[in-house]
Scaffold this active site. Structure first.
Site, short mmCIF file in Angstrom:
data_model
loop_
_atom_site.label_atom_id
_atom_site.label_comp_id
_atom_site.label_asym_id
_atom_site.label_seq_id
_atom_site.Cartn_x
_atom_site.Cartn_y
_atom_site.Cartn_z
N HIS A 184 0.72 -1.27 -0.02
CA HIS A 184 0.00 -0.17 -0.12
C HIS A 184 0.82 1.38 0.01
O HIS A 184 0.52 2.30 -0.73
CB HIS A 184 -0.94 -0.08 1.31
CG HIS A 184 -1.65 -1.16 1.45
ND1 HIS A 184 -2.91 -1.43 1.14
CD2 HIS A 184 -1.30 -2.22 2.42
CE1 HIS A 184 -2.94 -2.80 1.54
NE2 HIS A 184 -2.21 -3.20 2.46
C1 BDR Z 1 -2.23 0.16 5.81
O1 BDR Z 1 -2.06 -0.49 7.07
C2 BDR Z 1 -0.84 -0.83 7.29
O2 BDR Z 1 -0.59 -1.97 8.02
C3 BDR Z 1 -0.18 -0.82 6.20
O3 BDR Z 1 1.23 -0.13 6.64
C4 BDR Z 1 -0.88 0.40 5.48
O4 BDR Z 1 -0.23 1.63 5.82
C5 BDR Z 1 -3.08 -0.70 4.84
O5 BDR Z 1 -4.38 -0.87 5.36
#
Ligand code: BDR
Ligand code: CA
Length: 326
Positions: free
Chosen positions: A249
């Site tokens: 992400h």
């Molecule tokens: C987000 O949640 C975190 O675990 C990841 O780093 C990302 O920023 C995705 O939902």
């Protein structure tokens, strides 16, 4: 699709506010490469509590920047807790210390003492602030500080299933009050770019892609942590029924923030449910303007993922070329 920005003669200044975190660590690798290439100036990294506690996130970030030969970029610990709710971390997703099976050293890492000072000093009228963790620091800052010139946020799930509850994405769920406050403060004149699960879940690294990246990295010290970090993330995603691969992400968020890949977006206003237990952290975009509020978010609806993989490869090649062995 359109590129968001065109590069100016000065490399854009960037602050990353993150909760490092495996995918945050790839965001750091990417920004480090662009910094080495002179395409951005990474001014500072600050951390929020989320994937692991804020201090551990800072140690992880400091260690990674040191490995990538950037000890001069300051890293500071941000707010230790969400605005109102208790802190929840997620060792099952990112490992006990945030980098999967890899562990940053616990001693000898120097942190900058004051995250607000870093923001005060470096948030000029051209700086890009990229937030890839819960919005706690941002909401705290906005209670008195100036609105960032370019603000990009990873968070939320819009007409899309959550990854933490049926309707909520992790960053928005961890500190729903902060996310709500930020969107309430947003103005049409400086819209927030929002990267949400429907788009970021498409940025997948598979074991084959990782092998290619590792081979390209050559002697860069990124090879010291990426395999062990990503193996953990592959296993986590497999246990979630997503296959033996990992959603990156925060890396995609950085590419979108800097306009290095093509995207599509829609202008909306956004609100966040903070009080209800059932819907905690649920993000709502008013696609049809039922609320009649000014649009203050640039919600990314599509990103060119093929381009993102090429861009990642390019960044990795930059790191290899800049020979990050110390
Ligand atoms: C987000 O949640 C975190 O675990 C990841 O780093 C990302 O920023 C995705 O939902
Ligand atoms: Ca994150």
């Amino acid at each position: 699709m359109q590129l968001k920005t065109t590069m100016t003669s000065h490399p854009p200044a960037v602050i990353l506010d993150c909760d490092t975190g495996i995918d945050d660590s790839l965001a750091l690798v990417y920004l480090a490469a662009l910094h080495h290439a002179g395409e951005i100036t990474l001014k500072a990294v600050t951390t929020t509590a989320g994937n692991v506690d804020a201090h551990q996130c800072a140690l992880n970030s400091r260690h990674i920047l040191n490995l990538l030969n950037l000890p001069e970029i300051p890293v500071a610990v941000g707010q230790p807790h969400p605005l109102i709710v208790e802190l929840t971390t997620t060792p099952e997703t990112h490992g006990d210390t945030g980098l999967g099976y890899y562990h940053a050293p616990t001693a000898g890492l120097e942190l900058y003492p004051d995250w607000r000072e870093l923001w005060r000093h470096n948030l000029t009228n051209t700086t890009h602030l990229i937030v890839t963790g819960p919005a706690t620091n941002l909401a705290t800052w906005l209670r008195g500080g100036t609105w960032p010139a370019h603000l990009t946020l990873m968070g939320g799930a819009y007409l899309y299933p959550g990854n933490t509850t049926p309707t909520a994405e992790w960053n928005s769920w961890v500190d729903p009050h902060a996310a709500k406050e930020v969107f309430a403060a947003a103005e049409a004149s400086a819209p927030i770019t929002v990267c949400s699960l429907g788009v970021t879940e498409q940025m997948l690294i598979t074991p084959e892609i990782l092998d290619t990246l590792i081979a390209e990295l050559g002697t860069s010290r990124a090879v010291e942590f990426l395999p062990d970090a990503l193996r953990f993330y592959f296993e986590f995603h497999q246990a979630q029924g997503e296959g033996y691969q990992a959603q990156i992400h925060d890396l995609l968020t950085c590419m979108i923030a800097l306009g290095t890949i093509e995207v599509e977006h829609t202008d909306v206003s956004i609100d966040v449910e903070a009080e209800s237990e059932l819907l905690r952290g649920t993000t709502i975009a008013d696609f049809k303007n039922h609320w009649g509020r000014p649009t203050s978010a640039r919600l990314i609806t599509n990103a060119n993922i093929e381009q993102a993989h090429l861009e990642l490869l390019r960044a990795i090649q930059v790191l290899a070329k800049h020979n990050t062995v110390r």
